[in-house]
Write a protein that holds these residues in place. Sequence first.
Motif, PDB file in Angstrom:
ATOM      1  N   ASN A 179     -10.558  -5.305  -5.907  1.00  0.00           N
ATOM      2  CA  ASN A 179     -10.498  -3.849  -5.993  1.00  0.00           C
ATOM      3  C   ASN A 179      -9.485  -3.406  -7.042  1.00  0.00           C
ATOM      4  OD1 ASN A 179     -12.098  -2.553  -3.469  1.00  0.00           O
ATOM      5  ND2 ASN A 179     -11.214  -4.518  -2.862  1.00  0.00           N
ATOM      6  N   LEU A 180      -8.358  -4.120  -7.127  1.00  0.00           N
ATOM      7  CA  LEU A 180      -7.322  -3.763  -8.095  1.00  0.00           C
ATOM      8  C   LEU A 180      -7.787  -4.014  -9.526  1.00  0.00           C
ATOM      9  CD1 LEU A 180      -4.215  -5.220  -6.241  1.00  0.00           C
ATOM     10  CD2 LEU A 180      -4.734  -2.800  -6.577  1.00  0.00           C
ATOM     11  N   LEU A 235     -12.069  -0.032  -1.043  1.00  0.00           N
ATOM     12  CA  LEU A 235     -10.998   0.349  -1.960  1.00  0.00           C
ATOM     13  C   LEU A 235     -11.467   0.479  -3.399  1.00  0.00           C
ATOM     14  CD1 LEU A 235      -8.145  -1.911  -0.509  1.00  0.00           C
ATOM     15  CD2 LEU A 235      -8.656   0.480   0.033  1.00  0.00           C
ATOM     16  N   ALA A 243      -8.861  -7.541  -1.836  1.00  0.00           N
ATOM     17  CA  ALA A 243      -8.104  -6.423  -2.388  1.00  0.00           C
ATOM     18  C   ALA A 243      -7.803  -6.629  -3.860  1.00  0.00           C
ATOM     19  CB  ALA A 243      -6.805  -6.235  -1.604  1.00  0.00           C
ATOM     20  N   ALA A 274     -10.322  -1.570 -10.891  1.00  0.00           N
ATOM     21  CA  ALA A 274      -9.761  -0.270 -11.259  1.00  0.00           C
ATOM     22  C   ALA A 274      -8.979  -0.325 -12.562  1.00  0.00           C
ATOM     23  CB  ALA A 274      -8.858   0.239 -10.134  1.00  0.00           C
ATOM     24  N   SER A 275      -8.798  -1.524 -13.119  1.00  0.00           N
ATOM     25  CA  SER A 275      -8.093  -1.679 -14.388  1.00  0.00           C
ATOM     26  C   SER A 275      -9.051  -1.448 -15.550  1.00  0.00           C
ATOM     27  CB  SER A 275      -7.485  -3.084 -14.474  1.00  0.00           C
ATOM     28  OG  SER A 275      -6.619  -3.332 -13.385  1.00  0.00           O
ATOM     29  N   THR A 301      -5.500   1.734  -5.548  1.00  0.00           N
ATOM     30  CA  THR A 301      -6.531   1.447  -6.543  1.00  0.00           C
ATOM     31  C   THR A 301      -6.866   2.689  -7.367  1.00  0.00           C
ATOM     32  OG1 THR A 301      -8.184   1.769  -4.784  1.00  0.00           O
ATOM     33  CG2 THR A 301      -7.557  -0.486  -5.311  1.00  0.00           C
ATOM     34  N   GLU A 302      -6.903   3.846  -6.703  1.00  0.00           N
ATOM     35  CA  GLU A 302      -7.183   5.076  -7.438  1.00  0.00           C
ATOM     36  C   GLU A 302      -6.066   5.388  -8.425  1.00  0.00           C
ATOM     37  OE1 GLU A 302     -10.152   7.032  -7.269  1.00  0.00           O
ATOM     38  OE2 GLU A 302     -10.554   5.037  -6.483  1.00  0.00           O
ATOM     39  N   TRP A 335       0.824  -1.208   0.000  1.00  0.00           N
ATOM     40  CA  TRP A 335       0.000   0.000   0.000  1.00  0.00           C
ATOM     41  C   TRP A 335       0.857   1.257   0.000  1.00  0.00           C
ATOM     42  CZ3 TRP A 335      -4.384  -1.480  -1.598  1.00  0.00           C
ATOM     43  CH2 TRP A 335      -4.898  -2.722  -1.207  1.00  0.00           C
ATOM     44  N   GLN A 357      -6.379   3.472  -0.516  1.00  0.00           N
ATOM     45  CA  GLN A 357      -7.172   3.813  -1.705  1.00  0.00           C
ATOM     46  C   GLN A 357      -6.300   4.405  -2.801  1.00  0.00           C
ATOM     47  OE1 GLN A 357     -10.176   6.383  -0.028  1.00  0.00           O
ATOM     48  NE2 GLN A 357     -11.600   4.693   0.350  1.00  0.00           N
ATOM     49  N   ALA A 376     -14.115  -1.379  -5.101  1.00  0.00           N
ATOM     50  CA  ALA A 376     -14.886  -2.435  -5.764  1.00  0.00           C
ATOM     51  C   ALA A 376     -16.382  -2.124  -5.768  1.00  0.00           C
ATOM     52  CB  ALA A 376     -14.627  -3.791  -5.098  1.00  0.00           C
TER      53      ALA A 376
END
Length: 275
Positions: A128-129, A157, A125, A132-133, A104-105, A35, A101, A159
Motif C-alpha cells: 500500500n505504501l 489502504l 501494508a 502511493a509513491s 498512505t494518502e 500509523w 489510510q 493498494a
Amino acid sequence: MATAYKALRIEKSEGVAEVILTGPGKGNAVGPDFWREMPEVLRELDADASVRVLLLRGDGAHFTYGLDLPAMLESLGPMLTGDNNTAFERTQLMRLIEQMQGATEGLARCHKPVIAAVHGWCIGAGMNLIAASDFRYCSQEAKFSVREVRVGILADLGALQRLPRIIGEGHTRELAYTGGDFDAERALRMGLVNQVFASPEEMLTAARATARKIADNPPLVVQGAKQVLEYCADKSVEDGLRFVAVWNSAFLQSNDLTEAFAAFMERRPPRFQGR
C-alpha cells in the motif's frame, strides 16, 4: 526535524528527505506507532520548503513485513471480538482504518515526489505504501505480496485502488485474490518497479542519485508536473491540456525561470531556489 519517532527515522540532506521504516516490529512491521506518526511526518515534510524529494525505504534487511499483527490486535481486539460489537465498536474500527489510510494518502497527496526503494520483503501494508509513491526501485532479492487475503483482511489502504493504474487490472486481481508472493523480475515485468538492481546497496545508491537529480531541478516545476499528472490520470487529453495551460499561465513566470535562462547563457549549472 528534531522530533524522535518510534517507528520512523528521518534523514535530510540538501533537499532530499529519507523516510526510513524502523519497526519496532520484526522486519519493520508497522504497528500503532507508525500509523500515528506517518501522517504527522508527511505533513511536516510537505510543508518544509527545504525538502524537495522524499525517499521511502526500510532499515535493516527488509522494507517491511507489513502489519505488526500482535501490536495491532491490542488496538483492534475490542472492536473485533467484543461481546457487544455494535455500531459503537464498528464506528471506532472505521475511524481507525481512516487514520491508517492517512499514512498512505499522505504519500499520495504529498506535493513533493516520493521514491520508494525496496529491498527484502515488501508485504501487505508495504504494498500500500509503495503503491502511493510516485515510482519504485528494488533490489534483485526483493519479494512482494498483497498478503491481506491470507490473514482474513480486505486490503483497505489504497493498494486495490492504485495498483490497477500501475500494473493493470489482471495482475492486481491475481495478487489480491491469491495473496501470493512474487519476485523482483515479475515486479519489473508488471511495471511495479522502474528498475531492479543487483544488491540493496546498488539500489539505494541509484535511488539517492535519482532523488538528487530531481532535487536539483526547479522544485515548483517538479511539483507542478506531479499535480498535472495526478489531475490527468482520470481525465481526457483535452481536459488535461486545458489544465496544464491554466497552470503554466499562473506559475510559469518565476525567478527560477530567469535563473534557467541566465545559467544557459552563462554556461553554468543553474541554482534554483523555488521562487
